[in-house]
Each structure stands twice: as structure tokens, then as C-alpha cells.
Write a protein that holds these residues in place. Sequence first.
Motif, PDB file in Angstrom:
ATOM      1  N   LYS A   1       0.829  -1.207   0.000  1.00 12.71           N
ATOM      2  CA  LYS A   1       0.000   0.000   0.000  1.00 12.71           C
ATOM      3  C   LYS A   1       0.867   1.263   0.000  1.00 12.71           C
ATOM      4  O   LYS A   1       1.787   1.408   0.791  1.00 12.71           O
ATOM      5  CB  LYS A   1      -0.915  -0.005   1.226  1.00 12.71           C
ATOM      6  CG  LYS A   1      -1.926   1.129   1.272  1.00 12.71           C
ATOM      7  CD  LYS A   1      -2.826   0.979   2.490  1.00 12.71           C
ATOM      8  CE  LYS A   1      -3.859   2.092   2.558  1.00 12.71           C
ATOM      9  NZ  LYS A   1      -4.727   1.945   3.756  1.00 12.71           N
TER      10      LYS A   1
ATOM     11  N   GLN B   1       1.870  -0.886  -5.752  1.00 11.77           N
ATOM     12  CA  GLN B   1       0.541  -1.090  -5.182  1.00 11.77           C
ATOM     13  C   GLN B   1      -0.383  -1.697  -6.251  1.00 11.77           C
ATOM     14  O   GLN B   1      -0.556  -1.123  -7.324  1.00 11.77           O
ATOM     15  CB  GLN B   1      -0.013   0.254  -4.709  1.00 11.77           C
ATOM     16  CG  GLN B   1      -1.414   0.200  -4.156  1.00 11.77           C
ATOM     17  CD  GLN B   1      -1.823   1.546  -3.590  1.00 11.77           C
ATOM     18  OE1 GLN B   1      -1.428   1.934  -2.500  1.00 11.77           O
ATOM     19  NE2 GLN B   1      -2.609   2.286  -4.346  1.00 11.77           N
TER      20      GLN B   1
ATOM     21  N   ASP C   1      -3.410  -2.709  -8.625  1.00  8.86           N
ATOM     22  CA  ASP C   1      -4.625  -2.068  -9.118  1.00  8.86           C
ATOM     23  C   ASP C   1      -5.764  -3.072  -9.228  1.00  8.86           C
ATOM     24  O   ASP C   1      -6.917  -2.743  -8.969  1.00  8.86           O
ATOM     25  CB  ASP C   1      -4.384  -1.450 -10.497  1.00  8.86           C
ATOM     26  CG  ASP C   1      -3.284  -0.412 -10.492  1.00  8.86           C
ATOM     27  OD1 ASP C   1      -3.406   0.559  -9.723  1.00  8.86           O
ATOM     28  OD2 ASP C   1      -2.304  -0.572 -11.246  1.00  8.86           O
TER      29      ASP C   1
ATOM     30  N   THR D   1     -12.391  -5.274  -0.721  1.00  9.83           N
ATOM     31  CA  THR D   1     -13.196  -4.121  -1.133  1.00  9.83           C
ATOM     32  C   THR D   1     -13.473  -3.177   0.030  1.00  9.83           C
ATOM     33  O   THR D   1     -13.661  -1.973  -0.171  1.00  9.83           O
ATOM     34  CB  THR D   1     -14.529  -4.578  -1.755  1.00  9.83           C
ATOM     35  OG1 THR D   1     -15.223  -5.439  -0.841  1.00  9.83           O
ATOM     36  CG2 THR D   1     -14.279  -5.324  -3.057  1.00  9.83           C
TER      37      THR D   1
ATOM     38  N   HIS E   1      -9.667   1.185  -3.443  1.00 11.84           N
ATOM     39  CA  HIS E   1      -9.092   1.537  -4.752  1.00 11.84           C
ATOM     40  C   HIS E   1      -8.751   0.307  -5.576  1.00 11.84           C
ATOM     41  O   HIS E   1      -8.506   0.407  -6.783  1.00 11.84           O
ATOM     42  CB  HIS E   1      -7.810   2.356  -4.542  1.00 11.84           C
ATOM     43  CG  HIS E   1      -6.739   1.609  -3.804  1.00 11.84           C
ATOM     44  ND1 HIS E   1      -6.762   1.443  -2.432  1.00 11.84           N
ATOM     45  CD2 HIS E   1      -5.634   0.955  -4.249  1.00 11.84           C
ATOM     46  CE1 HIS E   1      -5.707   0.724  -2.074  1.00 11.84           C
ATOM     47  NE2 HIS E   1      -5.015   0.416  -3.145  1.00 11.84           N
ATOM     48  N   VAL E   2      -8.717  -0.866  -4.958  1.00  7.48           N
ATOM     49  CA  VAL E   2      -8.327  -2.100  -5.642  1.00  7.48           C
ATOM     50  C   VAL E   2      -9.557  -2.762  -6.259  1.00  7.48           C
ATOM     51  O   VAL E   2     -10.581  -2.921  -5.598  1.00  7.48           O
ATOM     52  CB  VAL E   2      -7.638  -3.073  -4.668  1.00  7.48           C
ATOM     53  CG1 VAL E   2      -7.290  -4.383  -5.373  1.00  7.48           C
ATOM     54  CG2 VAL E   2      -6.377  -2.437  -4.084  1.00  7.48           C
ATOM     55  N   LYS E   3      -9.452  -3.156  -7.516  1.00 10.52           N
ATOM     56  CA  LYS E   3     -10.537  -3.859  -8.201  1.00 10.52           C
ATOM     57  C   LYS E   3     -10.296  -5.370  -8.098  1.00 10.52           C
ATOM     58  O   LYS E   3      -9.155  -5.827  -8.178  1.00 10.52           O
ATOM     59  CB  LYS E   3     -10.607  -3.450  -9.676  1.00 10.52           C
ATOM     60  CG  LYS E   3     -10.631  -1.942  -9.930  1.00 10.52           C
ATOM     61  CD  LYS E   3     -11.882  -1.306  -9.379  1.00 10.52           C
ATOM     62  CE  LYS E   3     -12.078   0.111  -9.896  1.00 10.52           C
ATOM     63  NZ  LYS E   3     -10.960   1.026  -9.575  1.00 10.52           N
TER      64      LYS E   3
ATOM     65  N   TYR F   1     -10.126  -2.318 -14.544  1.00 10.47           N
ATOM     66  CA  TYR F   1      -9.234  -1.240 -14.093  1.00 10.47           C
ATOM     67  C   TYR F   1      -9.858   0.126 -14.356  1.00 10.47           C
ATOM     68  O   TYR F   1      -9.715   1.063 -13.567  1.00 10.47           O
ATOM     69  CB  TYR F   1      -7.898  -1.372 -14.805  1.00 10.47           C
ATOM     70  CG  TYR F   1      -6.929  -0.228 -14.555  1.00 10.47           C
ATOM     71  CD1 TYR F   1      -6.325  -0.069 -13.310  1.00 10.47           C
ATOM     72  CD2 TYR F   1      -6.625   0.671 -15.567  1.00 10.47           C
ATOM     73  CE1 TYR F   1      -5.442   0.971 -13.076  1.00 10.47           C
ATOM     74  CE2 TYR F   1      -5.739   1.714 -15.350  1.00 10.47           C
ATOM     75  CZ  TYR F   1      -5.150   1.864 -14.101  1.00 10.47           C
ATOM     76  OH  TYR F   1      -4.273   2.904 -13.878  1.00 10.47           O
TER      77      TYR F   1
ATOM     78  N   GLY G   1     -12.986   0.728 -14.337  1.00 12.40           N
ATOM     79  CA  GLY G   1     -14.216   0.901 -13.574  1.00 12.40           C
ATOM     80  C   GLY G   1     -15.426   0.158 -14.093  1.00 12.40           C
ATOM     81  O   GLY G   1     -16.522   0.274 -13.543  1.00 12.40           O
TER      82      GLY G   1
END
Length: 227
Positions: free
Chosen positions: A50, A55, A57, A78, A83-85, A127, A129
Amino acid sequence: MTNNICLLLVDDQIIIRQGLRSLLESQPDLQVVGDAENGQQALDLLESLKGTPLQPDVVLIDVRMPVMDGVAATQQITQRFPHVKVLVLTTFDDDEYVAQAMRFGAKGYLLKDTPSAELAVAIRAIYQGYTHLGPGLFEKALQISQPQSAPPTIPPELVCLSPREREVLRSIALGLSNKEIAQALFISERTVKNHVTSILSQLHLRDRTQAALFASSCLAILEQMNE
């Protein structure tokens, strides 16, 4: 290299992780920054990376693993690393796995026999969205959201809600706005908002959309409980 999508691979089989790494790193914009053999290791790695240039994605995660499975790990990821998918990559297309993974915030669900080119496309989409479901899985997600013909077991989460909160959750599943819920239940919009906040907290859901998906999946139960 700054535009690379950083990936974390989570699978209990080392040969799968090695194969994925080889396939994915053949893509110029994909970089595998770590791998883990279970959900707990994945969480530890995410914590250690982190705020660093490495970091992750996107996390590619299997479902069945020792120590912590992919569904439980997805929920933790989550919540702790918004921010992580998360992209579930597994051999199991079981309806319940699909439902739980998506309810806990996974942005994609693919089977391991997905061609590498399609997998790369899915990673890029997630990534950015978007949501990506493999062939046949979108239909499963739609079926999951429909009321069940046979009376299913009452989820323990619903038992914890008050009768009024269950009424609000049912109204959310039906697509009602806060104003419409307030009018239907003869309460103020402020009270509705308070109930929604409480529902999200108790069900460990991130937002109203996830609440609607969850409520739709158990609408028949909510109808019965509110009778």
C-alpha cells in the motif's frame, strides 16, 4: 512503465500462478507485482504494498482456497482497499459463488478457461471501472436476482434487521427512492436515510446499489418476513 496495470495473483496452485504470470506479463501494459496462495496472504501483501509504486490495481483471485477463500477475501479487499478492483478467476460457475462475489464488490467473474486475450481485455475494463462477466455468467446474475420459487433459508443478515429496516430494504429492491419509501411507510425522508445507513452497516455493504442487488436476491424472503 508508469501506465502499467499492477496485478496481484491469488490462487492456491503455484502452477496456475506461474502460468498466469507468464501469460499476463506478455502484455506490455500488465505487470504482476505479487502472488499469494490464499486470501489472507493476499491481504497481507496488499497491506505491505500500500502506497508504494507496486501497489496492486487489480487482484485476480480464485474462489476455493485454504485459510481464507476468495469470497471472504473479496469482501475484505473491497472494504479495506477500496481503490483495488477484484476479478474472480476460477473453475467454478456456481450461482452462489457468482452472487456472493458480486455482492461483496467483485468487478468481474471469469472462468479459468477464458482465452488470455479476453482475460487481458477484462482486466483493462475492470481497471477502468467497468464490470466484466464471462459467457453465461451474466444470465446467472440475472437469475439470482429473481425471487426463488421454493422458500429459501432466511439469511442471518436479515434476522438482525428490524421489521422497519426490512421494509425499507424491500422497498429498495423494488426501486423506490427515499422520498417514495417515506410516503409509502408514512415516515420522514430523514428517517429513511437513517434506516438505509443502518442497513448498509449491518449487511456490510458499500452503497445503495449493493443493497439493491442483495435485496433483489432475497426479495421473496423479505416479502414473507414482512407479511
